[in-house]
Motif scaffolding. Structure first.
Motif, PDB file in Angstrom:
ATOM      1  N   ARG A 183     -84.149 -45.302 -22.685  1.00 54.35           N
ATOM      2  CA  ARG A 183     -83.446 -44.020 -22.687  1.00 54.35           C
ATOM      3  C   ARG A 183     -82.315 -44.022 -21.657  1.00 54.35           C
ATOM      4  N   THR A 184     -82.639 -44.460 -20.454  1.00 52.69           N
ATOM      5  CA  THR A 184     -81.633 -44.475 -19.395  1.00 52.69           C
ATOM      6  C   THR A 184     -80.566 -45.523 -19.664  1.00 52.69           C
ATOM      7  N   LEU A 185     -80.979 -46.708 -20.071  1.00 56.38           N
ATOM      8  CA  LEU A 185     -80.021 -47.792 -20.285  1.00 56.38           C
ATOM      9  C   LEU A 185     -79.051 -47.467 -21.411  1.00 56.38           C
ATOM     10  N   LEU A 186     -79.565 -47.003 -22.545  1.00 56.73           N
ATOM     11  CA  LEU A 186     -78.688 -46.674 -23.660  1.00 56.73           C
ATOM     12  C   LEU A 186     -77.868 -45.417 -23.368  1.00 56.73           C
ATOM     13  N   GLY A 187     -78.437 -44.502 -22.577  1.00 61.92           N
ATOM     14  CA  GLY A 187     -77.677 -43.330 -22.161  1.00 61.92           C
ATOM     15  C   GLY A 187     -76.505 -43.690 -21.272  1.00 61.92           C
ATOM     16  N   THR A 188     -76.688 -44.723 -20.454  1.00 58.35           N
ATOM     17  CA  THR A 188     -75.602 -45.194 -19.589  1.00 58.35           C
ATOM     18  C   THR A 188     -74.418 -45.677 -20.427  1.00 58.35           C
ATOM     19  N   ILE A 189     -74.707 -46.328 -21.550  1.00 57.88           N
ATOM     20  CA  ILE A 189     -73.640 -46.746 -22.457  1.00 57.88           C
ATOM     21  C   ILE A 189     -73.038 -45.531 -23.153  1.00 57.88           C
ATOM     22  N   SER A 190     -73.881 -44.693 -23.742  1.00 60.34           N
ATOM     23  CA  SER A 190     -73.418 -43.573 -24.569  1.00 60.34           C
ATOM     24  C   SER A 190     -72.461 -42.656 -23.831  1.00 60.34           C
ATOM     25  N   GLU A 191     -72.784 -42.348 -22.594  1.00 59.37           N
ATOM     26  CA  GLU A 191     -71.984 -41.363 -21.875  1.00 59.37           C
ATOM     27  C   GLU A 191     -70.569 -41.850 -21.577  1.00 59.37           C
ATOM     28  N   ARG A 192     -70.332 -43.142 -21.704  1.00 60.72           N
ATOM     29  CA  ARG A 192     -69.014 -43.707 -21.427  1.00 60.72           C
ATOM     30  C   ARG A 192     -68.135 -43.854 -22.676  1.00 60.72           C
ATOM     31  N   LEU A 193     -68.711 -43.691 -23.852  1.00 60.14           N
ATOM     32  CA  LEU A 193     -67.985 -43.968 -25.093  1.00 60.14           C
ATOM     33  C   LEU A 193     -67.270 -42.725 -25.590  1.00 60.14           C
ATOM     34  N   THR A 194     -65.945 -42.810 -25.707  1.00 61.37           N
ATOM     35  CA  THR A 194     -65.118 -41.705 -26.165  1.00 61.37           C
ATOM     36  C   THR A 194     -64.284 -42.138 -27.365  1.00 61.37           C
ATOM     37  N   ASP A 195     -63.643 -41.179 -28.022  1.00 65.27           N
ATOM     38  CA  ASP A 195     -62.762 -41.508 -29.141  1.00 65.27           C
ATOM     39  C   ASP A 195     -61.658 -42.467 -28.706  1.00 65.27           C
ATOM     40  N   ASP A 196     -61.025 -42.160 -27.582  1.00 69.63           N
ATOM     41  CA  ASP A 196     -59.922 -43.011 -27.108  1.00 69.63           C
ATOM     42  C   ASP A 196     -60.404 -44.421 -26.807  1.00 69.63           C
ATOM     43  N   LEU A 197     -61.569 -44.518 -26.173  1.00 67.17           N
ATOM     44  CA  LEU A 197     -62.087 -45.843 -25.844  1.00 67.17           C
ATOM     45  C   LEU A 197     -62.406 -46.631 -27.109  1.00 67.17           C
ATOM     46  N   MET A 198     -63.049 -45.996 -28.091  1.00 67.53           N
ATOM     47  CA  MET A 198     -63.399 -46.716 -29.308  1.00 67.53           C
ATOM     48  C   MET A 198     -62.149 -47.122 -30.081  1.00 67.53           C
ATOM     49  N   GLN A 199     -61.103 -46.301 -30.067  1.00 67.55           N
ATOM     50  CA  GLN A 199     -59.833 -46.716 -30.663  1.00 67.55           C
ATOM     51  C   GLN A 199     -59.327 -47.994 -29.998  1.00 67.55           C
ATOM     52  N   GLU A 200     -59.413 -48.020 -28.678  1.00 63.06           N
ATOM     53  CA  GLU A 200     -58.936 -49.190 -27.931  1.00 63.06           C
ATOM     54  C   GLU A 200     -59.770 -50.431 -28.254  1.00 63.06           C
ATOM     55  N   LEU A 201     -61.091 -50.309 -28.213  1.00 55.72           N
ATOM     56  CA  LEU A 201     -61.961 -51.462 -28.448  1.00 55.72           C
ATOM     57  C   LEU A 201     -61.854 -51.938 -29.897  1.00 55.72           C
ATOM     58  N   ASN A 202     -61.855 -51.001 -30.845  1.00 57.26           N
ATOM     59  CA  ASN A 202     -61.693 -51.388 -32.247  1.00 57.26           C
ATOM     60  C   ASN A 202     -60.360 -52.097 -32.468  1.00 57.26           C
ATOM     61  N   GLY A 203     -59.312 -51.610 -31.807  1.00 60.77           N
ATOM     62  CA  GLY A 203     -58.004 -52.222 -31.954  1.00 60.77           C
ATOM     63  C   GLY A 203     -57.951 -53.637 -31.407  1.00 60.77           C
ATOM     64  N   ARG A 204     -58.692 -53.898 -30.350  1.00 59.83           N
ATOM     65  CA  ARG A 204     -58.714 -55.255 -29.794  1.00 59.83           C
ATOM     66  C   ARG A 204     -59.285 -56.256 -30.793  1.00 59.83           C
ATOM     67  N   VAL A 205     -60.199 -55.797 -31.632  1.00 57.83           N
ATOM     68  CA  VAL A 205     -60.778 -56.677 -32.653  1.00 57.83           C
ATOM     69  C   VAL A 205     -59.889 -56.720 -33.894  1.00 57.83           C
ATOM     70  N   ASP A 206     -59.587 -55.544 -34.453  1.00 56.10           N
ATOM     71  CA  ASP A 206     -58.920 -55.480 -35.744  1.00 56.10           C
ATOM     72  C   ASP A 206     -57.430 -55.777 -35.683  1.00 56.10           C
ATOM     73  N   ILE A 207     -56.796 -55.473 -34.575  1.00 57.08           N
ATOM     74  CA  ILE A 207     -55.357 -55.657 -34.464  1.00 57.08           C
ATOM     75  C   ILE A 207     -55.018 -56.903 -33.651  1.00 57.08           C
ATOM     76  N   ASP A 208     -55.716 -57.085 -32.525  1.00 58.16           N
ATOM     77  CA  ASP A 208     -55.424 -58.225 -31.656  1.00 58.16           C
ATOM     78  C   ASP A 208     -56.221 -59.468 -32.011  1.00 58.16           C
ATOM     79  N   GLY A 209     -57.246 -59.325 -32.850  1.00 61.27           N
ATOM     80  CA  GLY A 209     -58.005 -60.480 -33.311  1.00 61.27           C
ATOM     81  C   GLY A 209     -59.013 -61.025 -32.331  1.00 61.27           C
ATOM     82  N   GLU A 210     -59.430 -60.231 -31.354  1.00 60.74           N
ATOM     83  CA  GLU A 210     -60.416 -60.705 -30.381  1.00 60.74           C
ATOM     84  C   GLU A 210     -61.816 -60.696 -30.985  1.00 60.74           C
TER      85      GLU A 210
END
Length: 324
Positions: A280-307
């Protein structure tokens, strides 16, 4: 099930053991790491992490596998399961322990509900309760991102038209109400035509949205067409898609709350979280940091930059000082 997305996930059949390169593997790979200070709250735990095969699902799976392994668990990586049904079924069968899901998917696809619940917290609670009762699956509190449908415009077009909300777009002259959508969204019972009704500009009416104002095209092409404002001012997007940021699109606020929330949520089998409440605590630590802007950035690093998703997951966890 969850909407298909562009971008390839990692192959689901990889079986090489790559520990000499700092990686561990079952069907996928993730970087070896440890928690700051060497803490190992999951020492002795054996966990199977799975994910759906679209980019965001794989990224969330890689983040989770990396972090839980750093916390001391022996993690089997089954990220990138082809199709939504296979990862879901693996968890229902007890073959997978942790899976990131979406509240809208749980409500509509898994429980066949048609009621639109606009409040993300209420929707999560309803899904949480029915999933716990029916399947003994624990939907942990949702992350701070919502991967739902939306409409966007190029930022110059949004500024030219003076629109930030769908209500403002609906108030524009008929000639400016031009839309690009894919066939699936056009025909959904919770898609384009009901949305226009909600905003008082019904489809195929002279004072609403005439048929000539709507262009149907492949979902991937919608983004570039919207960025060019040709042939449409407004295009259907997913709110956490990397192309939103990359193409400088402005997402319009759904101010009448038509679209169902799709809040990202870590789901754990009941007996597993009972045995390892630290999750609960470990996954909550991840969840609380994930935002729309962050997921756009991370998704873009894979789909656009090819990482590689495993690299992106590791780099992000490091940047947050969650692993070392």
């Amino acid at each position: 099930m969850r909407r298909a997305r562009f971008g390839a996930a990692l192959a689901a059949t990889m079986t090489l053991l790559l520990t000499g390169c700092g990686l561990v593997s079952s069907s996928g790979t993730f970087h070896d790491a440890s928690l700051p200070g060497g803490e190992r709250p999951l020492e002795g735990a054996s966990l199977v992490v799975t994910s759906k095969s679209f980019t965001e699902g794989v990224l969330l799976g890689k983040i989770t596998a990396t972090y839980l392994a750093a916390a001391g668990a022996s993690v089997t990586d089954l990220t990138g399961a082809p199709g939504s049904a296979s990862s879901r079924q693996a968890q229902l069968n007890g073959d997978a322990d942790v899976l990131w899901e979406y509240t809208g998917t749980g409500w509509v696809n898994y429980h066949n509900q048609t009621e639109t619940i606009a409040d993300p917290q209420e929707l999560w609670q309803r899904v949480h309760d029915v999933e716990k009762a029916d399947y003994d699956l624990e939907w942990l509190p949702p992350a701070n991102f919502n991967d739902t449908y939306a409409f966007a415009a190029s930022t110059p077009t949004a500024e030219r038209l003076g629109v930030r909300t769908l209500s403002e777009a609906a108030a524009l002259p008929v000639a400016e109400r031009t839309f690009c959508v894919d066939d699936e969204f056009f025909s959904r019972s919770d898609g384009f035509i009901p949305m226009l009704e909600k905003y008082g500009i019904p489809y195929n009416t002279p004072n609403g949205v005439p048929t000539g104002n709507v262009t149907r095209m492949d979902a991937g092409v919608v983004y570039t067409a919207t960025a060019k404002s040709e042939p449409c001012n407004f295009g259907m997007v997913y709110t956490t898609d990397g192309r939103v940021k990359n193409l400088n699109l402005t997402v319009l606020e759904d101010d009448r709350k038509f679209f169902l929330p799709y809040s990202g949520t870590a789901v754990v089998r009941g007996e597993v979280i009972e045995a390892h409440p630290e999750l609960r605590t470990l996954l909550g630590t991840i969840s609380e940091r994930l935002t729309d802007d962050l997921m756009q950035e991370l998704n873009g690093r894979v789909d656009i930059d090819g990482e590689d998703p495993a690299d992106v997951a590791y780099d992000w966890l490091r940047s947050e000082n969650l692993i070392e």
